[in-house]
Design an enzyme around this catalytic site. Structure first.
Site, mmCIF file in Angstrom:
data_model
loop_
_atom_site.group_PDB
_atom_site.id
_atom_site.type_symbol
_atom_site.label_atom_id
_atom_site.label_comp_id
_atom_site.label_asym_id
_atom_site.label_seq_id
_atom_site.Cartn_x
_atom_site.Cartn_y
_atom_site.Cartn_z
ATOM 1 N N GLU A 292 0.776 -1.245 -0.055
ATOM 2 C CA GLU A 292 0.149 -0.084 0.008
ATOM 3 C C GLU A 292 0.831 1.237 0.008
ATOM 4 O O GLU A 292 1.897 1.222 0.781
ATOM 5 C CB GLU A 292 -0.987 -0.066 1.166
ATOM 6 N N GLY B 252 -14.760 5.773 4.830
ATOM 7 C CA GLY B 252 -14.171 6.798 5.151
ATOM 8 C C GLY B 252 -14.353 7.169 6.543
ATOM 9 O O GLY B 252 -15.539 6.732 7.296
ATOM 10 N N ALA C 53 -20.111 1.466 3.870
ATOM 11 C CA ALA C 53 -19.483 1.159 2.745
ATOM 12 C C ALA C 53 -20.038 0.062 1.770
ATOM 13 O O ALA C 53 -19.980 0.150 0.656
ATOM 14 C CB ALA C 53 -17.994 0.422 3.069
ATOM 15 N N HIS D 232 -14.122 -2.534 14.156
ATOM 16 C CA HIS D 232 -14.065 -1.139 14.056
ATOM 17 C C HIS D 232 -14.275 -0.579 15.327
ATOM 18 O O HIS D 232 -14.975 -0.722 16.195
ATOM 19 C CB HIS D 232 -15.053 -0.722 12.982
HETATM 20 P P1 FAD Z 1 -18.063 0.418 7.063
HETATM 21 O O1 FAD Z 1 -17.946 -0.748 6.388
HETATM 22 O O2 FAD Z 1 -19.161 1.315 6.637
HETATM 23 O O3 FAD Z 1 -18.033 0.517 8.668
HETATM 24 C C1 FAD Z 1 -17.780 1.654 9.491
HETATM 25 C C2 FAD Z 1 -18.658 1.332 10.990
HETATM 26 O O4 FAD Z 1 -20.128 0.989 10.782
HETATM 27 C C3 FAD Z 1 -18.193 -0.021 11.492
HETATM 28 O O5 FAD Z 1 -18.432 0.095 12.749
HETATM 29 C C4 FAD Z 1 -19.363 -1.085 11.137
HETATM 30 O O6 FAD Z 1 -19.412 -2.100 11.899
HETATM 31 C C5 FAD Z 1 -20.666 -0.098 10.846
HETATM 32 N N1 FAD Z 1 -21.597 -0.829 9.891
HETATM 33 C C6 FAD Z 1 -21.136 -1.131 8.690
HETATM 34 N N2 FAD Z 1 -22.333 -1.081 8.033
HETATM 35 C C7 FAD Z 1 -23.360 -0.876 8.615
HETATM 36 C C8 FAD Z 1 -24.611 -0.832 8.600
HETATM 37 N N3 FAD Z 1 -25.183 -1.143 7.271
HETATM 38 N N4 FAD Z 1 -25.368 -0.417 9.474
HETATM 39 C C9 FAD Z 1 -24.841 -0.007 10.709
HETATM 40 N N5 FAD Z 1 -23.763 -0.060 10.878
HETATM 41 C C10 FAD Z 1 -22.631 -0.560 9.961
HETATM 42 N N6 FAD Z 1 -9.965 5.735 5.139
HETATM 43 C C11 FAD Z 1 -9.528 6.758 4.132
HETATM 44 O O7 FAD Z 1 -9.997 7.979 4.546
HETATM 45 N N7 FAD Z 1 -8.730 6.563 3.093
HETATM 46 C C12 FAD Z 1 -8.190 5.563 2.835
HETATM 47 O O8 FAD Z 1 -7.496 5.164 1.791
HETATM 48 C C13 FAD Z 1 -8.249 4.309 3.589
HETATM 49 N N8 FAD Z 1 -7.908 3.022 3.501
HETATM 50 C C14 FAD Z 1 -8.182 1.995 4.409
HETATM 51 C C15 FAD Z 1 -7.744 0.669 4.287
HETATM 52 C C16 FAD Z 1 -7.986 -0.373 4.986
HETATM 53 C C17 FAD Z 1 -7.333 -1.748 4.564
HETATM 54 C C18 FAD Z 1 -8.636 -0.024 6.210
HETATM 55 C C19 FAD Z 1 -9.013 -1.209 7.117
HETATM 56 C C20 FAD Z 1 -9.135 1.118 6.365
HETATM 57 C C21 FAD Z 1 -8.886 2.203 5.516
HETATM 58 N N9 FAD Z 1 -9.378 3.462 5.728
HETATM 59 C C22 FAD Z 1 -9.165 4.665 4.951
HETATM 60 C C23 FAD Z 1 -10.019 3.910 6.999
HETATM 61 C C24 FAD Z 1 -11.502 3.787 6.810
HETATM 62 O O9 FAD Z 1 -11.960 4.567 5.846
HETATM 63 C C25 FAD Z 1 -12.079 3.579 8.222
HETATM 64 O O10 FAD Z 1 -11.937 2.781 9.174
HETATM 65 C C26 FAD Z 1 -13.822 4.167 8.404
HETATM 66 O O11 FAD Z 1 -14.052 4.382 9.693
HETATM 67 C C27 FAD Z 1 -14.407 2.883 7.958
HETATM 68 O O12 FAD Z 1 -14.604 2.668 6.742
HETATM 69 P P2 FAD Z 1 -15.208 1.174 6.359
HETATM 70 O O13 FAD Z 1 -15.311 1.154 4.878
HETATM 71 O O14 FAD Z 1 -14.670 0.104 7.140
HETATM 72 O O15 FAD Z 1 -16.803 1.417 6.885
#
Ligand code: FAD
Length: 288
Positions: free
Chosen positions: A17, A109, A124, A148
């Site tokens: 990465e 994010g 997401a 998370h």
């Molecule tokens: P989600 O999957 O939406 O999850 C976020 C939270 O909501 C979790 O607690 C989950 O349990 C909960 N949740 C999920 N779906 C639901 C639902 N349908 N209803 C209710 N609750 C729900 N950030 C950046 O800004 N730029 C990057 O390039 C970046 N790269 C990353 C790469 C990796 C490998 C990782 C692990 C993280 C990265 N992040 C990055 C950080 C990430 O954006 C944060 O951790 C963010 O807070 C959560 O993103 P997510 O896609 O996991 O969210």
């Protein structure tokens, strides 16, 4: 080539990465990083979105395109949705398609108090579905071996992760962790929940006390006793800590590979020398 197709071929996938260099860095910084990483023959390289600060020299899409088209290495562009409208995401997807970049890490994010989120994409999984409706992309998503930070418990975290996979995420990349036992327990929870896509273990070598403290406070990764002892003994000796941190990461990766993990995703921090030392130490292990 879709990233998910790299898995299941009898060897451990190895990916790196990078992040877009900040405006204060020379414009060719990313080329130096990529030149160094190219020699390691990673299966793919991912490019973060926004992690280098808002003022960056080159955008995520531009760098992903350079990796894909100039270096001929599959690229995965990170894409967050918390502050985007569907129109803005669609625009990015068109740019990626036009640049031949077909793999995306779909992320919500972080929510920050200073920048209010938009309401089009709440999580997401909605971005995953949106991307797949828009085109033939390989879509990956993030996962959190220790949960998370916003999750009330590990059970709901896994339930929502399954929702992302059901929405179409074909591959998962984990948050960094230092305790392999936590990761193995996470894998078990995934399998019980019916999450059967390939999962890569995110590894970040400990190179300085300040960076580790920052990372732990940002993502909540737990520090096993072995690592706490290393930090206690070498924390004020940067060279010694760097050596011990590298050895710890290599040891961690060796055990993960021996246990048959799908892949190792190395958070390189744009430091190809460190990545080289790690990749060099595991090249035979990976091939077995
Ligand atoms: P989600 O999957 O939406 O999850 C976020 C939270 O909501 C979790 O607690 C989950 O349990 C909960 N949740 C999920 N779906 C639901 C639902 N349908 N209803 C209710 N609750 C729900 N950030 C950046 O800004 N730029 C990057 O390039 C970046 N790269 C990353 C790469 C990796 C490998 C990782 C692990 C993280 C990265 N992040 C990055 C950080 C990430 O954006 C944060 O951790 C963010 O807070 C959560 O993103 P997510 O896609 O996991 O969210």
């Amino acid at each position: 080539m879709k990233i998910a197709s790299l898995f299941g071929q009898g060897r451990t996938v190895f990916s790196c990465e990078v992040f877009p260099p900040k405006k204060t860095s020379p414009v060719d910084t990313i080329y130096k990083t990529l030149d160094g990483l190219k020699d390691l023959k990673p299966d793919f390289i991912s490019v973060t979105f926004g992690a280098g600060g808002s003022q960056v020299n080159q955008s995520t899409w531009e760098i992903a395109s350079i990796i894909e088209n100039q270096y001929k290495i599959p690229a995965m562009a990170h894409l967050t949705c918390v502050r985007s409208t569907p129109g803005e995401v669609a625009e990015v997807l068109s740019q990626l398609k036009a640049s031949n970049v077909e793999n995306i890490l779909a992320l919500r994010g972080d929510r920050t108090p200073d920048m209010p989120p938009k309401t089009d994409f709440l999580h997401a999984d909605e971005l995953v579905s949106f991307i797949l409706r828009r085109g033939d992309f390989g879509v990956s998503a993030a996962c959190y071996p220790e949960g998370h930070l916003e999750s009330p418990d590990l059970v709901s975290d896994i339930r929502y992760l399954k929702q992302k996979v059901d929405a179409g995420a074909q591959h998962l990349v984990s948050q960094l962790f230092f305790d392999n036992e936590e990761y193995f327990r996470f894998l078990e929870r995934c399998r019980i929940a019916g999450i059967n896509v390939p999962i890569e273990a995110g590894i970040m070598p400990v190179l300085s006390k300040s960076s580790i403290e920052r990372m732990v406070s940002m993502c909540g990764a737990s520090l096993p006793r072995k690592l706490t002892r290393i930090l206690g003994r070498y924390g004020d000796h940067p060279e010694a800590l760097r050596e011990a941190g590298l050895a710890y990461a290599i040891d961690q990766i060796s055990e993960l590979i021996a246990e048959g993990v799908d892949g190792i995703h190395l958070y390189t921090m744009n430091n190809p020398e460190v990545a080289k030392q790690i990749a060099g130490s595991i090249s035979s292990i990976r091939a077995v």
